[in-house]
Design a protein around this motif. Structure first.
Motif, PDB file in Angstrom:
ATOM      1  N   GLY A   4       0.698  -1.225  -0.010  1.00 28.51           N
ATOM      2  CA  GLY A   4      -0.084  -0.194   0.111  1.00 28.51           C
ATOM      3  C   GLY A   4       0.664   1.411   0.011  1.00 28.51           C
ATOM      4  N   HIS A   5       0.211   2.462  -0.473  1.00 34.00           N
ATOM      5  CA  HIS A   5       1.039   3.668  -0.297  1.00 34.00           C
ATOM      6  C   HIS A   5       1.952   3.731  -1.428  1.00 34.00           C
ATOM      7  CE1 HIS A   5      -2.070   4.563   2.857  1.00 34.00           C
ATOM      8  NE2 HIS A   5      -1.671   3.112   3.185  1.00 34.00           N
ATOM      9  N   GLY A   6       2.759   4.657  -1.040  1.00 29.25           N
ATOM     10  CA  GLY A   6       4.183   4.870  -1.890  1.00 29.25           C
ATOM     11  C   GLY A   6       4.391   6.330  -2.391  1.00 29.25           C
TER      12      GLY A   6
ATOM     13  N   LEU B  89       7.286   4.896   8.659  1.00 30.63           N
ATOM     14  CA  LEU B  89       6.547   5.092   7.607  1.00 30.63           C
ATOM     15  C   LEU B  89       5.806   3.760   7.194  1.00 30.63           C
ATOM     16  CD1 LEU B  89       8.271   7.819   5.073  1.00 30.63           C
ATOM     17  CD2 LEU B  89       6.613   8.040   7.235  1.00 30.63           C
ATOM     18  N   GLU B  90       4.434   3.786   7.027  1.00 35.41           N
ATOM     19  CA  GLU B  90       3.690   2.586   6.453  1.00 35.41           C
ATOM     20  C   GLU B  90       4.060   2.154   5.170  1.00 35.41           C
ATOM     21  OE1 GLU B  90      -0.531   3.280   6.322  1.00 35.41           O
ATOM     22  OE2 GLU B  90      -0.929   1.338   5.375  1.00 35.41           O
ATOM     23  N   LYS B  91       4.345   3.007   4.230  1.00 39.61           N
ATOM     24  CA  LYS B  91       4.773   2.901   2.815  1.00 39.61           C
ATOM     25  C   LYS B  91       6.084   2.070   2.727  1.00 39.61           C
ATOM     26  CE  LYS B  91       7.323   6.919   1.837  1.00 39.61           C
ATOM     27  NZ  LYS B  91       7.550   7.941   0.734  1.00 39.61           N
TER      28      LYS B  91
ATOM     29  N   LEU C 295      -1.044  -5.107   1.679  1.00 40.14           N
ATOM     30  CA  LEU C 295      -0.465  -5.134   2.831  1.00 40.14           C
ATOM     31  C   LEU C 295      -0.509  -3.849   3.319  1.00 40.14           C
ATOM     32  CD1 LEU C 295       2.804  -6.901   2.319  1.00 40.14           C
ATOM     33  CD2 LEU C 295       0.695  -7.762   3.080  1.00 40.14           C
ATOM     34  N   HIS C 296      -0.994  -3.392   4.518  1.00 39.34           N
ATOM     35  CA  HIS C 296      -1.131  -2.167   5.177  1.00 39.34           C
ATOM     36  C   HIS C 296      -0.500  -2.263   6.677  1.00 39.34           C
ATOM     37  CE1 HIS C 296      -3.250   0.139   1.978  1.00 39.34           C
ATOM     38  NE2 HIS C 296      -3.608  -1.149   1.534  1.00 39.34           N
ATOM     39  N   ALA C 297      -0.348  -1.009   7.286  1.00 38.53           N
ATOM     40  CA  ALA C 297      -0.038  -1.115   8.817  1.00 38.53           C
ATOM     41  C   ALA C 297      -1.021  -0.181   9.140  1.00 38.53           C
ATOM     42  CB  ALA C 297       1.411  -0.481   9.070  1.00 38.53           C
ATOM     43  N   ASN C 298      -1.526  -0.388  10.372  1.00 41.31           N
ATOM     44  CA  ASN C 298      -2.848   0.291  10.996  1.00 41.31           C
ATOM     45  C   ASN C 298      -2.409   1.530  12.082  1.00 41.31           C
ATOM     46  OD1 ASN C 298      -5.422   0.256  11.280  1.00 41.31           O
ATOM     47  ND2 ASN C 298      -5.560  -1.829  11.740  1.00 41.31           N
TER      48      ASN C 298
END
Ligand SMILES: [Zn+2]
Length: 200
Positions: free
Chosen positions: A36-38, A50-52, A103-106
């Motif tokens: 996810g993200h980027g 960072l989650e990304k 995939l992500h992080a909360n």
């Protein structure tokens, strides 16, 4: 609620059947991993973590673990680059995978919240998505991770794909212990291992 009754019946059913509905003959399965993200979209952030970056690292570990087994892993995002959800959906559709793992992080204002969450959409692929989602949660649970029940969510990516798909929140960046774990190579490898073991 209807979905959850349905999921319950389905899980009980699968315990008896124990057959992977997408792969009855155990041929190589194609899995697209969507980090996810980027780029300009960092996702959740805790201090400098960072989650990304976390999800990109876990996706690389997943790929490395599947080098010589029956799972072909294709990483959707290999660079720190912004990708719109529409772009992700069309790229995934072109690859026609057997399964998509996003995939992500909360993150939560409640810093006590921790653990792994898995989401599936309500669409034509709910049964197959839930089969994998349940297996992934069970695999984390066996290793004493905190897990919640499989959840239904109509996330844009999940609901617009034409194949089974799950979205995994790997842990909470807002929780000190989860964050430390998610930000370590050991933790990232261990998490990737639990996901891979649930695909066999
Ligand atoms: Zn995210």
């Amino acid at each position: 609620m209807r979905l959850f009754c349905f999921l319950f019946i389905m899980c009980v059913g699968f315990n008896f059947a124990a057959a992977d509905p997408t792969n009855p003959n155990k041929t190589k399965i194609k899995v697209v991993v969507d980090a996810g993200h980027g780029g300009m979209d960092s996702g959740a952030q805790s201090d400098s973590v960072l989650e990304k970056q976390i999800v990109a690292d876990v996706s690389s570990q997943l790929k490395a673990l599947c080098n010589d087994n029956n799972i072909e892993v294709i990483l959707l995002r290999t660079e720190d680059k912004f990708m719109s959800l529409e772009d992700r959906v069309s790229k995934i559709k072109a690859l026609s995978p057997d399964l998509v793992i996003s995939l992500h992080a909360n993150y939560s204002e409640n810093r006590e919240r921790n653990g792994v969450e898995v989401f599936v959409a309500e669409n034509d692929f709910t049964v197959k998505s839930s089969y994998f989602g349940t297996k992934i949660l069970e695999s984390f649970k066996r290793k004493d991770f905190k897990t919640s029940a499989l959840r239904s969510a109509n996330f844009f990516l999940l609901k617009n794909l034409d194949c089974p798909a799950v979205s995994i929140e790997l842990g909470f960046l807002s929780n000190a212990e989860d964050m430390k774990y998610l930000n370590s190579e050991f933790g990232q490898k261990f998490i990737a291992k639990q996901i891979v073991s649930s695909l066999d």
